[in-house]
Design a protein around this motif. Structure first.
Motif, PDB file in Angstrom:
ATOM      1  N   GLU A 106      49.016  44.107  45.720  1.00 55.43           N
ATOM      2  CA  GLU A 106      48.108  43.174  45.064  1.00 55.43           C
ATOM      3  C   GLU A 106      47.308  43.853  43.949  1.00 55.43           C
ATOM      4  OE1 GLU A 106      45.949  41.528  48.370  1.00 55.43           O
ATOM      5  OE2 GLU A 106      47.582  40.120  48.844  1.00 55.43           O
ATOM      6  N   LEU A 107      46.825  45.071  44.195  1.00 54.97           N
ATOM      7  CA  LEU A 107      46.118  45.813  43.147  1.00 54.97           C
ATOM      8  C   LEU A 107      47.047  46.107  41.970  1.00 54.97           C
ATOM      9  CD1 LEU A 107      44.045  48.288  45.337  1.00 54.97           C
ATOM     10  CD2 LEU A 107      43.125  46.480  43.855  1.00 54.97           C
ATOM     11  N   SER A 108      48.294  46.404  42.268  1.00 56.17           N
ATOM     12  CA  SER A 108      49.273  46.659  41.207  1.00 56.17           C
ATOM     13  C   SER A 108      49.515  45.398  40.389  1.00 56.17           C
ATOM     14  CB  SER A 108      50.588  47.163  41.809  1.00 56.17           C
ATOM     15  OG  SER A 108      50.386  48.422  42.404  1.00 56.17           O
ATOM     16  N   TRP A 109      49.513  44.250  41.030  1.00 55.23           N
ATOM     17  CA  TRP A 109      49.678  42.987  40.305  1.00 55.23           C
ATOM     18  C   TRP A 109      48.506  42.795  39.335  1.00 55.23           C
ATOM     19  CZ3 TRP A 109      47.080  38.494  39.380  1.00 55.23           C
ATOM     20  CH2 TRP A 109      47.828  37.442  38.821  1.00 55.23           C
ATOM     21  N   LEU A 110      47.287  43.096  39.797  1.00 52.99           N
ATOM     22  CA  LEU A 110      46.123  42.973  38.920  1.00 52.99           C
ATOM     23  C   LEU A 110      46.241  43.908  37.725  1.00 52.99           C
ATOM     24  CD1 LEU A 110      43.231  42.748  41.532  1.00 52.99           C
ATOM     25  CD2 LEU A 110      44.124  40.899  40.106  1.00 52.99           C
ATOM     26  N   ALA A 126      54.968  44.420  42.845  1.00 54.89           N
ATOM     27  CA  ALA A 126      53.611  43.882  42.851  1.00 54.89           C
ATOM     28  C   ALA A 126      53.605  42.437  43.331  1.00 54.89           C
ATOM     29  CB  ALA A 126      53.014  43.978  41.447  1.00 54.89           C
ATOM     30  N   ARG A 127      52.496  42.047  43.934  1.00 56.58           N
ATOM     31  CA  ARG A 127      52.385  40.689  44.469  1.00 56.58           C
ATOM     32  C   ARG A 127      51.021  40.108  44.112  1.00 56.58           C
ATOM     33  NH1 ARG A 127      52.700  40.905  50.447  1.00 56.58           N
ATOM     34  NH2 ARG A 127      50.461  41.128  50.301  1.00 56.58           N
ATOM     35  N   GLU A 128      51.043  38.883  43.607  1.00 55.09           N
ATOM     36  CA  GLU A 128      49.798  38.201  43.247  1.00 55.09           C
ATOM     37  C   GLU A 128      48.948  37.992  44.497  1.00 55.09           C
ATOM     38  OE1 GLU A 128      48.183  34.218  40.917  1.00 55.09           O
ATOM     39  OE2 GLU A 128      50.337  34.515  41.177  1.00 55.09           O
ATOM     40  N   PRO A 129      47.674  38.347  44.426  1.00 61.51           N
ATOM     41  CA  PRO A 129      46.793  38.151  45.588  1.00 61.51           C
ATOM     42  C   PRO A 129      46.583  36.669  45.870  1.00 61.51           C
ATOM     43  CG  PRO A 129      45.744  39.547  43.924  1.00 61.51           C
ATOM     44  CD  PRO A 129      47.003  39.000  43.322  1.00 61.51           C
ATOM     45  N   VAL A 130      46.644  36.313  47.130  1.00 59.41           N
ATOM     46  CA  VAL A 130      46.352  34.947  47.536  1.00 59.41           C
ATOM     47  C   VAL A 130      44.848  34.766  47.658  1.00 59.41           C
ATOM     48  CG1 VAL A 130      46.671  33.238  49.381  1.00 59.41           C
ATOM     49  CG2 VAL A 130      48.540  34.791  48.765  1.00 59.41           C
ATOM     50  N   ASP A 131      44.197  35.804  48.145  1.00 62.35           N
ATOM     51  CA  ASP A 131      42.757  35.783  48.376  1.00 62.35           C
ATOM     52  C   ASP A 131      42.194  37.147  47.962  1.00 62.35           C
ATOM     53  OD1 ASP A 131      40.179  35.540  49.323  1.00 62.35           O
ATOM     54  OD2 ASP A 131      40.736  35.551  51.438  1.00 62.35           O
ATOM     55  N   LEU A 132      41.189  37.150  47.108  1.00 64.46           N
ATOM     56  CA  LEU A 132      40.637  38.411  46.616  1.00 64.46           C
ATOM     57  C   LEU A 132      39.679  39.085  47.599  1.00 64.46           C
ATOM     58  CD1 LEU A 132      40.045  37.504  42.881  1.00 64.46           C
ATOM     59  CD2 LEU A 132      41.856  38.894  43.877  1.00 64.46           C
ATOM     60  N   THR A 133      39.400  38.443  48.726  1.00 63.28           N
ATOM     61  CA  THR A 133      38.494  39.015  49.710  1.00 63.28           C
ATOM     62  C   THR A 133      38.955  40.390  50.172  1.00 63.28           C
ATOM     63  OG1 THR A 133      38.006  36.784  50.467  1.00 63.28           O
ATOM     64  CG2 THR A 133      37.330  38.571  51.912  1.00 63.28           C
ATOM     65  N   SER A 134      40.263  40.542  50.386  1.00 65.02           N
ATOM     66  CA  SER A 134      40.782  41.822  50.872  1.00 65.02           C
ATOM     67  C   SER A 134      40.686  42.926  49.823  1.00 65.02           C
ATOM     68  CB  SER A 134      42.234  41.673  51.324  1.00 65.02           C
ATOM     69  OG  SER A 134      43.063  41.401  50.217  1.00 65.02           O
ATOM     70  N   LEU A 135      40.451  42.549  48.559  1.00 67.45           N
ATOM     71  CA  LEU A 135      40.358  43.534  47.477  1.00 67.45           C
ATOM     72  C   LEU A 135      38.916  43.818  47.061  1.00 67.45           C
ATOM     73  CD1 LEU A 135      43.275  42.276  45.209  1.00 67.45           C
ATOM     74  CD2 LEU A 135      43.340  43.996  47.023  1.00 67.45           C
ATOM     75  N   ALA A 136      37.959  43.177  47.719  1.00 68.22           N
ATOM     76  CA  ALA A 136      36.556  43.302  47.312  1.00 68.22           C
ATOM     77  C   ALA A 136      36.093  44.753  47.274  1.00 68.22           C
ATOM     78  CB  ALA A 136      35.664  42.491  48.241  1.00 68.22           C
ATOM     79  N   ASP A 144      36.028  44.196  35.328  1.00 63.48           N
ATOM     80  CA  ASP A 144      36.142  43.068  34.395  1.00 63.48           C
ATOM     81  C   ASP A 144      37.440  43.093  33.610  1.00 63.48           C
ATOM     82  OD1 ASP A 144      33.605  42.268  35.151  1.00 63.48           O
ATOM     83  OD2 ASP A 144      32.632  43.438  33.579  1.00 63.48           O
ATOM     84  N   ALA A 145      38.340  44.024  33.931  1.00 64.34           N
ATOM     85  CA  ALA A 145      39.582  44.158  33.156  1.00 64.34           C
ATOM     86  C   ALA A 145      40.500  42.976  33.352  1.00 64.34           C
ATOM     87  CB  ALA A 145      40.319  45.436  33.559  1.00 64.34           C
ATOM     88  N   VAL A 146      40.304  42.224  34.423  1.00 58.14           N
ATOM     89  CA  VAL A 146      41.178  41.094  34.716  1.00 58.14           C
ATOM     90  C   VAL A 146      40.330  39.840  34.867  1.00 58.14           C
ATOM     91  CG1 VAL A 146      42.833  40.147  36.376  1.00 58.14           C
ATOM     92  CG2 VAL A 146      42.819  42.599  35.897  1.00 58.14           C
ATOM     93  N   ASP A 147      40.655  38.817  34.104  1.00 59.40           N
ATOM     94  CA  ASP A 147      40.002  37.527  34.247  1.00 59.40           C
ATOM     95  C   ASP A 147      40.751  36.773  35.334  1.00 59.40           C
ATOM     96  OD1 ASP A 147      38.763  35.093  34.061  1.00 59.40           O
ATOM     97  OD2 ASP A 147      39.649  34.562  32.130  1.00 59.40           O
ATOM     98  N   LEU A 148      40.098  36.592  36.474  1.00 61.78           N
ATOM     99  CA  LEU A 148      40.766  35.992  37.621  1.00 61.78           C
ATOM    100  C   LEU A 148      40.578  34.485  37.695  1.00 61.78           C
ATOM    101  CD1 LEU A 148      39.882  38.756  40.191  1.00 61.78           C
ATOM    102  CD2 LEU A 148      42.040  38.391  39.021  1.00 61.78           C
ATOM    103  N   SER A 149      40.050  33.882  36.650  1.00 62.87           N
ATOM    104  CA  SER A 149      39.863  32.424  36.687  1.00 62.87           C
ATOM    105  C   SER A 149      41.138  31.693  36.334  1.00 62.87           C
ATOM    106  CB  SER A 149      38.751  32.034  35.720  1.00 62.87           C
ATOM    107  OG  SER A 149      39.019  32.513  34.420  1.00 62.87           O
TER     108      SER A 149
END
Length: 149
Positions: A106-110, A126-136, A144-149
């Motif tokens: 997931e971090l690699s996907w970001l 790489a895999r798109e994160p389903v939930d960013l909680t595990s990456l907090a 801020d390098a990735v706009d997650l909106s």
């Protein structure tokens, strides 16, 4: 590392330090050697892959960083794969990536998204994160390098 060395020398006599790192930063090496010089410890540091320049986020170790010292073959390969982008290049290791492979995917996907490399074969795992909680806890790495909106 400096904190660990300081704590160790409070209990044990430490005259010499031999540090082997497959991938580490020049910034870290400088801090360790300065500490050793101040405290009278003879210091030898050996890097296997590279002495990396440290990315702006304080984590990324890139073959394309101008401060990186490595064999030309690694720098040329990174340029072929990533262009001039400073992509974190150490890959799988025995740290968090080994202990938490799903989080690393997931971090690699970001990172791939931040650098416009989602279609790159180098990030096929790489895999798109389903939930960013595990990456907090890792948010400082991507900030801020990735706009997650």
């Amino acid at each position: 590392m400096v904190s660990a060395l300081d704590a160790y020398r409070q209990v044990h006599r430490l005259e010499r330090l031999f540090l082997l790192s497959y991938a580490g930063s020049a910034v870290g090496a400088r801090r360790i050697t300065e500490f050793c010089a101040r405290t009278g410890i003879e210091c030898t540091i050996l890097y296997g892959l590279a002495v990396f320049g440290l990315g702006a986020n304080g984590f990324d170790l890139s073959f394309n960083h101008p401060d990186t010292v490595t064999a030309d073959v690694y720098r040329e390969r990174a340029r072929r794969l990533y262009g001039d982008r400073q992509v974190s290049g150490v890959g799988w290791d025995f740290g968090a990536q080994f202990m938490a492979p799903d989080k690393y995917r997931e971090l690699s996907w970001l990172e791939a998204r931040a650098h416009g490399l989602l279609d790159s074969p180098e990030f096929s795992f790489a895999r798109e994160p389903v939930d960013l909680t595990s990456l907090a806890r890792e948010s400082a790495a991507f900030g801020d390098a990735v706009d997650l909106s």
